[in-house]
Motif scaffolding. Structure first.
Motif, PDB file in Angstrom:
ATOM      1  N   ARG A  75     -21.286 -12.318 -16.911  1.00 12.02           N
ATOM      2  CA  ARG A  75     -20.504 -11.366 -17.683  1.00 12.02           C
ATOM      3  C   ARG A  75     -19.106 -11.921 -17.911  1.00 12.02           C
ATOM      4  N   GLY A  76     -18.394 -11.342 -18.864  1.00 14.67           N
ATOM      5  CA  GLY A  76     -17.026 -11.738 -19.104  1.00 14.67           C
ATOM      6  C   GLY A  76     -16.893 -12.808 -20.167  1.00 14.67           C
ATOM      7  N   PRO A  77     -15.693 -13.334 -20.338  1.00 18.13           N
ATOM      8  CA  PRO A  77     -15.418 -14.284 -21.415  1.00 18.13           C
ATOM      9  C   PRO A  77     -16.277 -15.536 -21.370  1.00 18.13           C
ATOM     10  N   GLN A  78     -16.656 -15.987 -20.176  1.00 22.59           N
ATOM     11  CA  GLN A  78     -17.385 -17.242 -20.058  1.00 22.59           C
ATOM     12  C   GLN A  78     -18.890 -17.066 -20.035  1.00 22.59           C
ATOM     13  N   ALA A  79     -19.381 -15.846 -20.241  1.00 23.47           N
ATOM     14  CA  ALA A  79     -20.824 -15.610 -20.245  1.00 23.47           C
ATOM     15  C   ALA A  79     -21.480 -16.284 -21.444  1.00 23.47           C
ATOM     16  N   ASN A  80     -22.760 -16.571 -21.329  1.00 22.10           N
ATOM     17  CA  ASN A  80     -23.462 -17.197 -22.450  1.00 22.10           C
ATOM     18  C   ASN A  80     -23.659 -16.194 -23.581  1.00 22.10           C
ATOM     19  N   PRO A  81     -23.895 -16.668 -24.789  1.00 22.52           N
ATOM     20  CA  PRO A  81     -23.963 -15.774 -25.955  1.00 22.52           C
ATOM     21  C   PRO A  81     -24.986 -14.659 -25.825  1.00 22.52           C
ATOM     22  N   LEU A  82     -26.181 -14.986 -25.335  1.00 23.37           N
ATOM     23  CA  LEU A  82     -27.217 -13.965 -25.223  1.00 23.37           C
ATOM     24  C   LEU A  82     -26.825 -12.894 -24.208  1.00 23.37           C
ATOM     25  N   ALA A  83     -26.239 -13.305 -23.100  1.00 23.25           N
ATOM     26  CA  ALA A  83     -25.777 -12.340 -22.102  1.00 23.25           C
ATOM     27  C   ALA A  83     -24.700 -11.438 -22.690  1.00 23.25           C
ATOM     28  N   GLN A  84     -23.816 -11.984 -23.535  1.00 20.99           N
ATOM     29  CA  GLN A  84     -22.775 -11.167 -24.146  1.00 20.99           C
ATOM     30  C   GLN A  84     -23.355 -10.160 -25.134  1.00 20.99           C
ATOM     31  N   VAL A  85     -24.401 -10.556 -25.864  1.00 18.53           N
ATOM     32  CA  VAL A  85     -25.056  -9.617 -26.781  1.00 18.53           C
ATOM     33  C   VAL A  85     -25.726  -8.496 -25.989  1.00 18.53           C
ATOM     34  N   LEU A  86     -26.451  -8.854 -24.940  1.00 18.90           N
ATOM     35  CA  LEU A  86     -27.105  -7.842 -24.106  1.00 18.90           C
ATOM     36  C   LEU A  86     -26.080  -6.889 -23.509  1.00 18.90           C
ATOM     37  N   ASP A  87     -24.955  -7.426 -23.101  1.00 23.05           N
ATOM     38  CA  ASP A  87     -23.885  -6.595 -22.546  1.00 23.05           C
ATOM     39  C   ASP A  87     -23.342  -5.647 -23.609  1.00 23.05           C
ATOM     40  N   ALA A  88     -23.161  -6.165 -24.827  1.00 19.06           N
ATOM     41  CA  ALA A  88     -22.662  -5.325 -25.921  1.00 19.06           C
ATOM     42  C   ALA A  88     -23.635  -4.203 -26.248  1.00 19.06           C
ATOM     43  N   LEU A  89     -24.924  -4.460 -26.081  1.00 18.15           N
ATOM     44  CA  LEU A  89     -25.936  -3.439 -26.358  1.00 18.15           C
ATOM     45  C   LEU A  89     -26.163  -2.514 -25.163  1.00 18.15           C
ATOM     46  N   GLY A  90     -25.525  -2.811 -24.049  1.00 17.47           N
ATOM     47  CA  GLY A  90     -25.621  -1.956 -22.871  1.00 17.47           C
ATOM     48  C   GLY A  90     -26.989  -1.966 -22.227  1.00 17.47           C
ATOM     49  N   VAL A  91     -27.640  -3.114 -22.214  1.00 21.22           N
ATOM     50  CA  VAL A  91     -28.974  -3.209 -21.624  1.00 21.22           C
ATOM     51  C   VAL A  91     -28.970  -4.219 -20.485  1.00 21.22           C
ATOM     52  N   SER A  92     -29.911  -4.062 -19.580  1.00 18.95           N
ATOM     53  CA  SER A  92     -30.022  -4.970 -18.446  1.00 18.95           C
ATOM     54  C   SER A  92     -31.314  -5.760 -18.539  1.00 18.95           C
ATOM     55  N   LEU A  93     -31.334  -6.881 -17.868  1.00 17.84           N
ATOM     56  CA  LEU A  93     -32.514  -7.743 -17.872  1.00 17.84           C
ATOM     57  C   LEU A  93     -32.735  -8.260 -16.454  1.00 17.84           C
ATOM     58  N   PRO A  94     -33.581  -7.601 -15.671  1.00 18.98           N
ATOM     59  CA  PRO A  94     -33.842  -8.049 -14.294  1.00 18.98           C
ATOM     60  C   PRO A  94     -34.412  -9.466 -14.273  1.00 18.98           C
ATOM     61  N   CYS A  95     -33.900 -10.285 -13.371  1.00 19.98           N
ATOM     62  CA  CYS A  95     -34.332 -11.682 -13.283  1.00 19.98           C
ATOM     63  C   CYS A  95     -34.609 -12.074 -11.831  1.00 19.98           C
ATOM     64  N   VAL A  96     -35.380 -13.133 -11.671  1.00 16.08           N
ATOM     65  CA  VAL A  96     -35.601 -13.755 -10.374  1.00 16.08           C
ATOM     66  C   VAL A  96     -34.789 -15.042 -10.340  1.00 16.08           C
ATOM     67  N   LYS A  97     -34.059 -15.269  -9.264  1.00 18.54           N
ATOM     68  CA  LYS A  97     -33.243 -16.469  -9.162  1.00 18.54           C
ATOM     69  C   LYS A  97     -33.974 -17.565  -8.392  1.00 18.54           C
ATOM     70  N   TYR A  98     -33.736 -18.800  -8.802  1.00 19.71           N
ATOM     71  CA  TYR A  98     -34.282 -19.974  -8.100  1.00 19.71           C
ATOM     72  C   TYR A  98     -33.373 -21.147  -8.396  1.00 19.71           C
ATOM     73  N   ASP A  99     -33.603 -22.280  -7.742  1.00 26.00           N
ATOM     74  CA  ASP A  99     -32.631 -23.370  -7.881  1.00 26.00           C
ATOM     75  C   ASP A  99     -33.247 -24.756  -8.018  1.00 26.00           C
ATOM     76  N   SER A 100     -34.526 -24.872  -8.346  1.00 28.76           N
ATOM     77  CA  SER A 100     -35.117 -26.209  -8.381  1.00 28.76           C
ATOM     78  C   SER A 100     -36.318 -26.282  -9.307  1.00 28.76           C
ATOM     79  N   TRP A 101     -36.686 -27.502  -9.659  1.00 26.61           N
ATOM     80  CA  TRP A 101     -37.921 -27.762 -10.387  1.00 26.61           C
ATOM     81  C   TRP A 101     -38.427 -29.140  -9.989  1.00 26.61           C
ATOM     82  N   MET A 102     -39.710 -29.376 -10.155  1.00 29.78           N
ATOM     83  CA  MET A 102     -40.319 -30.652  -9.790  1.00 29.78           C
ATOM     84  C   MET A 102     -40.219 -31.633 -10.952  1.00 29.78           C
ATOM     85  N   VAL A 103     -39.909 -32.869 -10.610  1.00 33.59           N
ATOM     86  CA  VAL A 103     -39.786 -33.926 -11.601  1.00 33.59           C
ATOM     87  C   VAL A 103     -40.740 -35.061 -11.240  1.00 33.59           C
ATOM     88  N   TYR A 104     -41.520 -35.499 -12.212  1.00 34.52           N
ATOM     89  CA  TYR A 104     -42.471 -36.599 -12.028  1.00 34.52           C
ATOM     90  C   TYR A 104     -42.081 -37.705 -13.006  1.00 34.52           C
TER      91      TYR A 104
END
Length: 582
Positions: free
Chosen positions: A122-151
């Motif tokens: 949220r705020g000035p540094q949020a990504n564009p899609l997050a700012q649009v969702l914020d402007a529309l007053g909607v939430s988007l539940p997410c699951v957080k993670y921090d990795s992916w496999m590379v081959y």
């Protein structure tokens, strides 16, 4: 953006629920889905959707939006938020464009982007899609993670985002100087992020009003960011609108693994290598991924939940969406775009503007030839296109499959050929790992694809019912099958998959209405720039990946926002920025 990464970008200065979250019990069905035996349904038209005779409500609006991709929905949602009467016309039975999801036998598949970050920002540094969702007053539940496999050709590793984890991978795959070079890169580009993040994407508009909503409003933060960077950082910031390869070369980075890795990151972000991406995009990505506490996010209930959030946000403010409404042509009256004509013959009037979320080539097809200036025609026809996609959608039993499977897997077959070479990089997403409701109990849903690297010319003119087409389909999908087998392991069996869908560039062209099944314009940073949003025809505007700032989820969200902002007064725009606190 091959994986649909969600990041803002400094380059945007030049230019998708009600208040309740998405209900996981909602069933998303579509007649567009391919048959579970891997064959496409037969159809005499380009898609398997029945045209409606008419849609509910009045056949007019202040603004008519053609297409319900992320850009079209962001644009329509904001316009509705501004109080405009908005109608979105979508040819398919599901909204979302390349980001739509579809269901077969209880498996809910993503059709496009799958790797996201910044939904909760949220705020000035949020990504564009997050700012649009914020402007529309909607939430988007997410699951957080921090990795992916590379081959990779050298081996395989679990890549974690964060400031220190990658040094472990450099010790194994890099040269003795790799860690020193990587730190040198971080030290050079992370200070630039202050400039890359100083201007909120939602503040941009396509007219001189931007001097008020962006330049004047955020001048103090811009100045502060340059002061904090110091002379050397400020000098580096001048490279933000140049190709990122120039930054790498200026630092004299020679480690092959680092150069290959940065090319791969660039490709995941924008579908091009470092010589084709703006430094601003990469700088922001580095600042998001290589800082303490970094994380990735996957929307609960799949990418379709993003689309649902945008649709419901738009409807909350009175916007309308009509599915199965195929636009046959844009109507020009008195030299202005006055509405659209549907395939059913119905005319829908646009009192203020028509906005096309179709590609530049597909928009051109909707216009009467006699109204298109030759200069505009030539520019569209001479713009190079990215190649297309191969897709593999699988539904399979999770029994016997290891529990630490992970949601994302990236396979690189040959560094020497380049990450943008055909049949070389395969991206795999198994979202049921994080959102089990996307598959029946005890099952997994998988989407593997060749991202914007499959030559359309190999497929052009083929009859989808022919043996030649089926043989080519089997041949060109084999690289994805092998990648899936490598990622999942010996316990995976092709024969045990309950759903097997192979999509080709012809599938991509047919179901997404993409000219030649393309990923979008092949415009390289530093050599050319993406077109703006206005057209030579008054009251006709364009948004999406054929316009600035370009390809990918954050870019198209920004493009839709820019068009919406440009159609309202500076005062209305400023009030919206005040309302969401940026």
């Amino acid at each position: 953006m091959a994986l649909g990464l969600v990041f803002p970008s400094f380059m945007q200065i030049h230019q998708p629920l009600s208040l309740c979250s998405f209900n996981s019990s909602t069933v998303r069905k579509t007649v567009l889905a391919r048959n579970s035996n891997g064959q496409e349904p037969s159809s005499t038209g380009s898609i398997a959707v029945k045209e409606k005779k008419a849609f509910p409500g009045k056949p007019e609006a202040d603004v008519v939006v053609i297409g319900s991709g992320i850009a079209g929905l962001c644009c329509a949602g904001l316009l509705a938020r501004y109080g405009q009467d908005v109608l979105v016309l979508e040819s398919h039975d599901l909204p979302g464009g390349a980001a739509h999801s579809f269901e077969i036998k209880g498996y809910k598949f993503d059709s496009g982007p799958s790797l996201f970050s910044g939904f909760q920002s949220r705020g000035p540094q949020a990504n564009p899609l997050a700012q649009v969702l914020d402007a529309l007053g909607v939430s988007l539940p997410c699951v957080k993670y921090d990795s992916w496999m590379v081959y990779i050709p050298e081996g395989e590793f679990l890549s974690r985002i964060g400031p220190t984890e990658f040094f472990k991978d450099l010790e194994k795959y890099g040269t003795p100087n790799a860690a020193q070079e990587w730190q040198k890169l971080l030290d050079a580009i992370l200070p630039m992020s202050a400039a890359a993040m100083a201007l909120p994407p939602l503040s941009i508009r396509g007219d001189f009003g931007v001097l008020s909503t962006a330049a004047a409003r955020y001048a103090p933060s811009l100045l502060k960011s340059f002061v904090q960077m110091g002379p050397q950082g400020a000098l580096g910031a001048t490279k933000l609108l140049r190709p990122f390869s120039e930054v790498i070369d200026s630092l004299e980075l020679k480690d092959p693994f680092i150069r290959n890795w940065v090319d791969l990151l660039s490709f995941l972000l924008a579908g091009v290598k470092t010589n084709g991406i703006l430094s601003a995009e990469m700088v922001y990505m580095f600042s998001e991924w290589y800082k303490p506490g970094s994380c990735l996010e996957y929307p609960l209930h799949g990418t379709g939940a993003v689309v649902d959030a945008l649709v419901q946000g738009m409807k909350k403010f009175g916007g309308r969406l009509s599915l199965g409404s195929h636009v046959e042509k844009i109507v020009i009256e008195n030299d202005r775009a006055s509405g659209v004509k549907l395939r059913s013959g119905q005319f829908v009037r646009a009192k203020k503007a028509v906005i096309s979320n179709a590609s530049m080539w597909d928009t051109l097809k909707l216009l009467p030839k006699e109204v298109v200036p030759k200069s505009y025609l030539d520019r569209v026809n001479t713009t190079p296109q990215c190649e297309s996609f191969m897709h593999l959608h699988l539904g399979f039993d999770a029994e016997g499959i290891r529990e630490d499977l992970g949601i994302h897997h990236i396979v690189v077959n040959d560094w020497e050929r380049g990450v943008d070479a055909d049949q070389n990089v395969v991206l795999i997403s198994i979202p049921s790992v994080l959102s089990p409701d996307l598959a029946p109990p005890g099952k997994h849903v998988l989407h593997a694809y060749l991202p914007g690297t499959e030559p359309f010319g190999l497929w052009e003119g083929l009859d989808r019912r022919s043996t030649e087409y089926k043989n080519l389909k089997a041949e060109r999908s084999e690289v994805m099958w092998r990648a899936v087998e490598r990622a999942i392991g010996a316990d995976f069996s092709r024969d045990k998959c309950e759903v097997k869908l192979v999509g080709t560039p012809l599938t991509h062209q047919r179901f997404l209405r993409r000219n030649r099944g393309t990923y979008g314009p092949a415009i390289e940073a530093g050599k050319n720039s993406f077109p703006g949003h206005s057209t030579p025809i008054p009251q006709l505007y364009c948004c999406g990946d054929s316009t600035f700032p370009g390809i990918g989820v954050p870019a198209v969200a920004a493009s839709g926002a820019i068009v919406a902002n440009s159609l309202v007064s500076v005062s209305q725009h400023s009030q919206l920025l005040d309302a969401i606190g940026i």
